[in-house]
Design a protein around this motif. Structure first.
Motif, PDB file in Angstrom:
ATOM      1  N   LEU A   1       0.672  -1.251   0.112  1.00  0.00           N
ATOM      2  CA  LEU A   1      -0.135   0.138   0.009  1.00  0.00           C
ATOM      3  C   LEU A   1       0.853   1.149   0.116  1.00  0.00           C
ATOM      4  CD1 LEU A   1      -2.766   1.095   0.188  1.00  0.00           C
ATOM      5  CD2 LEU A   1      -2.746   1.157   2.734  1.00  0.00           C
ATOM      6  N   GLY A   2       1.883   1.400   0.889  1.00  0.00           N
ATOM      7  CA  GLY A   2       2.702   2.607   1.201  1.00  0.00           C
ATOM      8  C   GLY A   2       3.497   2.884  -0.463  1.00  0.00           C
ATOM      9  N   SER A   3       3.999   1.884  -0.943  1.00  0.00           N
ATOM     10  CA  SER A   3       4.821   2.128  -2.322  1.00  0.00           C
ATOM     11  C   SER A   3       3.897   2.357  -3.370  1.00  0.00           C
ATOM     12  CB  SER A   3       5.476   0.695  -2.588  1.00  0.00           C
ATOM     13  OG  SER A   3       4.610  -0.181  -2.772  1.00  0.00           O
ATOM     14  N   ASP A   4       2.730   1.841  -3.386  1.00  0.00           N
ATOM     15  CA  ASP A   4       1.446   2.223  -4.288  1.00  0.00           C
ATOM     16  C   ASP A   4       1.305   3.655  -4.117  1.00  0.00           C
ATOM     17  OD1 ASP A   4       1.671  -0.130  -5.705  1.00  0.00           O
ATOM     18  OD2 ASP A   4      -0.085  -0.937  -5.076  1.00  0.00           O
ATOM     19  N   ARG A   5       0.987   4.175  -3.167  1.00  0.00           N
ATOM     20  CA  ARG A   5       0.595   5.605  -2.890  1.00  0.00           C
ATOM     21  C   ARG A   5       1.448   6.491  -3.388  1.00  0.00           C
ATOM     22  NH1 ARG A   5      -0.765   4.725   3.545  1.00  0.00           N
ATOM     23  NH2 ARG A   5      -2.956   4.283   3.444  1.00  0.00           N
ATOM     24  N   VAL A   6       2.922   6.323  -2.996  1.00  0.00           N
ATOM     25  CA  VAL A   6       4.016   7.187  -3.307  1.00  0.00           C
ATOM     26  C   VAL A   6       4.271   7.254  -4.856  1.00  0.00           C
ATOM     27  CG1 VAL A   6       6.428   7.594  -3.351  1.00  0.00           C
ATOM     28  CG2 VAL A   6       5.189   7.081  -1.007  1.00  0.00           C
ATOM     29  N   ARG A   7       4.084   6.057  -5.530  1.00  0.00           N
ATOM     30  CA  ARG A   7       4.472   5.868  -6.920  1.00  0.00           C
ATOM     31  C   ARG A   7       3.310   6.335  -7.723  1.00  0.00           C
ATOM     32  NH1 ARG A   7       2.385   2.118 -10.279  1.00  0.00           N
ATOM     33  NH2 ARG A   7       1.681   0.799  -8.669  1.00  0.00           N
ATOM     34  N   LEU A   8       1.928   6.307  -7.422  1.00  0.00           N
ATOM     35  CA  LEU A   8       0.839   6.801  -8.234  1.00  0.00           C
ATOM     36  C   LEU A   8       0.742   8.380  -7.849  1.00  0.00           C
ATOM     37  CD1 LEU A   8      -1.800   4.039  -7.825  1.00  0.00           C
ATOM     38  CD2 LEU A   8      -0.675   4.837 -10.136  1.00  0.00           C
ATOM     39  N   GLN A   9       1.233   8.912  -6.616  1.00  0.00           N
ATOM     40  CA  GLN A   9       1.257  10.484  -6.526  1.00  0.00           C
ATOM     41  C   GLN A   9       2.142  10.929  -7.293  1.00  0.00           C
ATOM     42  OE1 GLN A   9       3.131  11.652  -3.014  1.00  0.00           O
ATOM     43  NE2 GLN A   9       1.404  13.267  -2.350  1.00  0.00           N
ATOM     44  N   ARG A  10       3.283  10.305  -7.461  1.00  0.00           N
ATOM     45  CA  ARG A  10       4.210  10.905  -8.349  1.00  0.00           C
ATOM     46  C   ARG A  10       3.824  10.899  -9.848  1.00  0.00           C
ATOM     47  NH1 ARG A  10       9.635   8.034  -5.624  1.00  0.00           N
ATOM     48  NH2 ARG A  10       9.605   9.342  -3.420  1.00  0.00           N
ATOM     49  N   ALA A  11       3.305  10.022 -10.203  1.00  0.00           N
ATOM     50  CA  ALA A  11       2.838   9.530 -11.776  1.00  0.00           C
ATOM     51  C   ALA A  11       1.815  10.793 -11.772  1.00  0.00           C
ATOM     52  CB  ALA A  11       2.311   8.251 -11.679  1.00  0.00           C
ATOM     53  N   VAL A  12       0.873  10.802 -11.000  1.00  0.00           N
ATOM     54  CA  VAL A  12      -0.184  11.721 -11.023  1.00  0.00           C
ATOM     55  C   VAL A  12       0.230  13.414 -10.910  1.00  0.00           C
ATOM     56  CG1 VAL A  12      -2.284  12.730 -10.498  1.00  0.00           C
ATOM     57  CG2 VAL A  12      -2.165  10.146 -10.561  1.00  0.00           C
ATOM     58  N   LEU A  13       0.913  13.637 -10.372  1.00  0.00           N
ATOM     59  CA  LEU A  13       1.464  15.040  -9.855  1.00  0.00           C
ATOM     60  C   LEU A  13       2.686  15.502 -10.500  1.00  0.00           C
ATOM     61  CD1 LEU A  13       0.549  15.138  -6.073  1.00  0.00           C
ATOM     62  CD2 LEU A  13      -0.865  15.797  -7.729  1.00  0.00           C
ATOM     63  N   ALA A  14       3.284  14.479 -11.051  1.00  0.00           N
ATOM     64  CA  ALA A  14       4.685  15.097 -12.000  1.00  0.00           C
ATOM     65  C   ALA A  14       4.258  15.608 -13.216  1.00  0.00           C
ATOM     66  CB  ALA A  14       5.335  13.568 -12.347  1.00  0.00           C
ATOM     67  N   ASP A  15       3.200  15.230 -13.954  1.00  0.00           N
ATOM     68  CA  ASP A  15       2.980  15.913 -15.338  1.00  0.00           C
ATOM     69  C   ASP A  15       2.029  17.024 -15.225  1.00  0.00           C
ATOM     70  OD1 ASP A  15       4.325  13.545 -16.361  1.00  0.00           O
ATOM     71  OD2 ASP A  15       2.494  12.343 -16.694  1.00  0.00           O
ATOM     72  N   GLU A  16       2.341  18.012 -16.198  1.00  0.00           N
ATOM     73  CA  GLU A  16       1.470  19.111 -16.334  1.00  0.00           C
ATOM     74  C   GLU A  16       0.447  19.043 -17.038  1.00  0.00           C
ATOM     75  OE1 GLU A  16       1.289  21.791 -14.643  1.00  0.00           O
ATOM     76  OE2 GLU A  16       3.016  21.329 -13.112  1.00  0.00           O
ATOM     77  N   PRO A  17      -0.789  19.362 -16.679  1.00  0.00           N
ATOM     78  CA  PRO A  17      -2.110  19.048 -17.840  1.00  0.00           C
ATOM     79  C   PRO A  17      -1.824  19.923 -18.765  1.00  0.00           C
ATOM     80  CG  PRO A  17      -2.753  19.835 -15.875  1.00  0.00           C
ATOM     81  CD  PRO A  17      -1.353  19.716 -15.493  1.00  0.00           C
TER      82      PRO A  17
END
Length: 866
Positions: A497-513
């Motif tokens: 759970l912890g690694s999935d949270r961090v990985r997906l947070q970075r993936a969603v917030l890394a890119d600019e729409p």
């Protein structure tokens, strides 16, 4: 014997003599296997605690492989007598694994309706439904737990096998040494001021000073050190132990000392209780045998002295921090037991799935949704929530049956009694802590209980020393089962759970729409997979809502609905819902969501206040978004500051008045309301001057009562004097009112402002000197004060003095803004050559047309054309 046989034997003996070696016999093979078994147990015990307690899946997979090898070797050595208690570990491992097996949804609804409801709505934002799902609401975590319990059982058998052959000293010495290693590593990190564990691992949170080490949670460290200390006492009680007693006693002192610095209330309490119980138990054991040594007296004396010395060392090393932690009156752990009850009520038979507590609990959490509770802080409550009532009762009963004192024959062995008390102490501590959820702690406990069990079975005949075919097949089966479990865990449990949270947070917030269609599809596919791995987790739905809000390609509300289903007090979900509703023109619903956001997470007050101020136009609308009580006072205080003194000043004053009704001890509303009265007095708009003065004085009295060491009251009285045209009196008031206050700089600035309005220039010089003397202990504050004084003198047209102050500011903390102020002041003071040099310097750093015009004017003034 025939001649031929004798000849062949003689030839073999001759060849052996010529080679200088002998064929290994059964005893040699057993010695080799014993060595391998000892290495496996030592690697698991020491390695697991030093590798952050083996809480990470890759480390646990390695430990599982080592435990599997140890189990296979133990079986080859004839460990079948130790299988009965190990079956409890194995049964719990099997049950945890079965929780992760998918079932048809109809069967799941029949046996676990609450679990089925979570699974049926897991893909709500995608508009999809599942036809099969497991009991566990985190199948990967359940498989990891299955591997853990399998490893505990395997290491129990391995330690019992060693103890049955060599006695319990080896296992107890191992745990004692591992505890000393953990203590030494923790102290070493503190001495070196390290911020990473072994200079490699950066914790997700910032541990307190002297709490950084292999076991990051100080309560877990306390439990581990307690277990190691009782193993040391077991060695002390053993009259045949070859280790010098002074060395063991020194190690116990170290463990007690480091334990005291953890500040664990439960750890220290059960330690003292255990020491008393152990001394009494050894005394009773001696009396019942009618003879036999002074182990009880030796252990009691050394334990008491070691405890006193250990606490003394801890006090000398950091008394204030240690006692602050010990005197912490927080009762959250006790409240948590009540909070877990609804989880058990909704999942009574099969639980939520072993390891699923962290993702499930937010749906039942009654407090701040930003706080994450990974465990129930009580191992029985944890088991009830994750395994269900039936499995928990059976597990507790089985452990109590197999490890009762009579079954372990504790009356015959003082060392075994001490070690057993250590395990009981660990269990008691974890009625209020989470150490038994850390594999490194449980592995040490399994090694100790295995050693005690094996010692009780010592001397019993084994069914054949040599490995039979049946034993070989059993060993290979155990190895195969362990290997399969390690492989399954690595496949399904790697994405915790912890690694999935961090990985997906970075993936969603890394890119600019806006993102490309392919990137959006990939992100949503990753979210879907994560929601299938952790169906009760709210964070992934919140990330999906964030993605939908950024891209505006689909509705965010289905995602927010799912997030709030799984975390009722998810403040960020409520805040995002408020923004979504506000954009849709649904103001009243948006204001309600803002109120829920603040009630769920107080840290969101600033973000919520900004939107409330934009949406609310009437007092009633404002109050609809404000919580009741003290929290509402904080929101109203921030709202009043946000509304300011412009067109919405009346609404801000309403907020200040409401804030003081709810909490008269808030300083902000008093200060703003008094400032409003003073501004009306200065503008001549106060109809009843006596009432206005009384209002200001009432606010000043309230501020003095709120914080006697603040200058806020003196500043209000001085501001009133300035507004009424008495700056000399104001400066005199602040000359004494600014002494010994905590907010010295703003007080002295107001004094200088009052002095600037007085008829005496000397007052301003004295006030300016006082401000610089108080501020120039640090360069940055000195530069700020000098800049402020330069601005003050510049506003009075005293450009020469302003240049002096700006020059000091640029010396203390140079930046472009201060150099520009200095250049402008020099130009106004007629110092055109200096101004020219400063403008040229600034233009070397940036190209500004306005600066070029100023430079040309300064050059023309400095070097006029003939």
């Amino acid at each position: 014997m025939s001649l031929r046989s004798r000849t062949e034997r003689l030839l073999r003996e001759r060849d052996r003599d010529l080679d200088g070696s002998e064929e290994p016999g059964p005893r040699d093979r057993e010695s080799t296997l014993e060595l391998v078994l000892e290495l496996c147990v030592a690697a698991a015990v020491l390695g697991s605690v030093m590798a952050l307690g083996a809480v990470h899946v890759p480390v646990m997979a390695v430990v599982g492989c080592v435990a599997t090898l140890g189990l296979g070797v133990a079986i080859r050595l004839g460990a079948r007598a130790h299988f009965r208690p190990a079956l409890v570990f194995g049964a719990l491992a099997l049950y945890s694994a079965l929780q992760a097996i998918p079932l048809p949804m109809g069967i799941l609804r029949a046996i676990a309706p609450s679990n089925a409801d979570v699974w049926s709505r897991a893909l709500l934002p995608f508009g999809a439904e599942l036809t099969a799902a497991p009991v566990s609401l985190d199948p990967g975590a359940s498989l990891v737990e299955a591997l853990r319990w399998y490893s505990y059982g395997a290491l129990f058998i391995a330690a019992a096998t060693i103890a049955a052959r060599r006695g319990p000293r080896w296992g107890m010495s191992l745990v004692f040494g591992s505890a000393l290693a953990a203590a030494a590593a923790t102290v070493g990190h503190g001495l070196l001021g390290m911020t990473k564990v072994f200079g490699i691992y950066q914790p997700a949170f910032k541990p307190m000073a002297w709490h950084l080490g292999p076991l990051l949670n100080p309560n877990n460290l306390s439990g581990y050190l307690n277990l190691g200390a009782f193993c040391g006492l077991a060695l002390l009680a053993d009259s045949k132990d070859p280790m010098p007693r002074w060395m063991v006693a020194a190690g116990i002192v170290i463990l007690f000392g480091v334990n005291a610095t953890t500040g664990s209330r439960a750890g220290l309490a059960v330690l003292i209780l255990g020491l008393v119980a152990l001394t009494i138990a050894l005394f009773i054991s001696r009396r019942s045998r009618g003879s036999g040594g002074d182990a009880w007296r030796r252990v009691g004396l050394v334990a008491g002295l070691a405890l006193a010395m250990g606490i003394g060392l801890a006090v000398l090393s950091g008394a204030r921090r240690m006692w602050a932690e010990l005197y912490d009156q927080s009762l959250v752990k006790l409240d948590l037991l009540n909070w877990v009850r609804p989880v058990v009520v909704d999942h009574p038979v099969f639980g939520v799935g072993r390891g699923a507590f962290e993702s499930v609990f937010p749906a039942y959490q009654p407090t701040d949704g930003s706080l994450v509770y990974t465990h129930a802080e009580n191992f029985i409550a944890q088991w009830l929530a994750e395994w269900g009532i039936v499995a928990t009762v059976l597990a507790l009963g089985a452990f109590a049956w197999f490890f009762r004192p009579g079954k372990l024959r504790l009356s015959r062995s003082g060392p075994a009694t001490a070690a057993w008390v250590g395990v009981v102490v660990l269990a008691l501590q974890n009625l209020l802590d989470l150490g038994l959820e850390v594999p490194g702690v449980c592995i040490a406990a399994a090694a100790v209980t295995g050693s005690v069990w094996g010692n009780a079975r010592r001397g019993e005949p084994e069914s054949g020393r040599r490995a039979s075919r049946k034993r070989r097949r059993l060993a290979w089966a155990a190895v195969a089962a362990g290997t399969a479990l390690v492989g399954g865990t690595a496949y399904a449990g790697w994405h915790d759970l912890g690694s999935d949270r961090v990985r997906l947070q970075r993936a969603v917030l890394a890119d600019e729409p806006p993102r490309s269609d392919g990137r959006l599809s990939e992100l949503r596919l990753q979210l879907r997979k994560a929601m299938l791995r952790h169906p009760s987790e709210a964070y992934f739905a919140l990330l999906g809502a964030t993605l939908a809000t950024q891209e505006r390609d689909e509705a965010a509300m289905p995602w927010l609905q799912r997030a709030l289903e799984r975390s009722r007090l998810n403040g960020r979900a409520h805040l995002l819902a408020a923004h979504t509703l506000a954009e849709a023109g649904q103001r009243s619903q948006a204001l309600l969501e803002l109120r829920l956001a603040v009630e769920s997470e107080t840290r969101l007050i600033d973000g919520a206040v900004e939107l409330i101020a934009r949406l609310a136009t009437t007092p009633d609308e404002l109050l609809s978004a404000v919580p009741d009580g003290i929290l509402g006072a904080a929101v109203l205080d921030s709202l009043a500051a946000e509304l300011g003194t412009g067109e919405r000043r009346a609404l801000g004053e309403f907020c200040d008045g409401q804030a003081l009704e709810r909490n008269p001890k808030r300083a902000g509303p008093h200060t703003r309301l008094a400032a409003g009265v003073i501004s009306r007095i200065a503008a001549g708009r106060c109809e009843d001057i006596t009432a206005c003065r009384a209002a200001v004085e009432a606010h000043a009295v309230a501020l003095a009562d709120i914080d006697p060491r603040s200058s806020a009251a003196a500043q209000l009285r001085a501001s009133l004097l300035i507004a009424e045209g008495h700056p000399d009196d104001a400066e005199s008031l602040l000359a004494t009112g600014c002494e010994g206050v905590t907010d010295l700089a703003p007080c002295l600035q107001l004094r200088a402002s009052a002095a600037a309005k007085s008829s005496s220039p000397e007052r301003l010089q004295v006030a300016a000197k006082a401000l610089l003397s108080a501020s120039c202990m640090r360069s940055d504050r000195c530069a700020e004060a000098a800049t402020w004084l330069g601005d003050l003198h510049g506003s009075r047209g005293e450009w020469g003095t302003a240049v002096t102050h700006y020059e000091r500011a640029t010396r203390e903390a140079p930046n472009d803004e201060r150099f520009l102020k200095l250049a402008d002041a020099a130009s106004s003071a007629g110092l055109h050559s200096q101004a020219t040099q400063l403008y040229e310097r600034l233009l070397r750093h940036r190209d500004d047309p306005e600066l070029r015009r100023k430079l040309e004017r300064a050059r023309s003034a400095a070097f006029p054309r003939p």
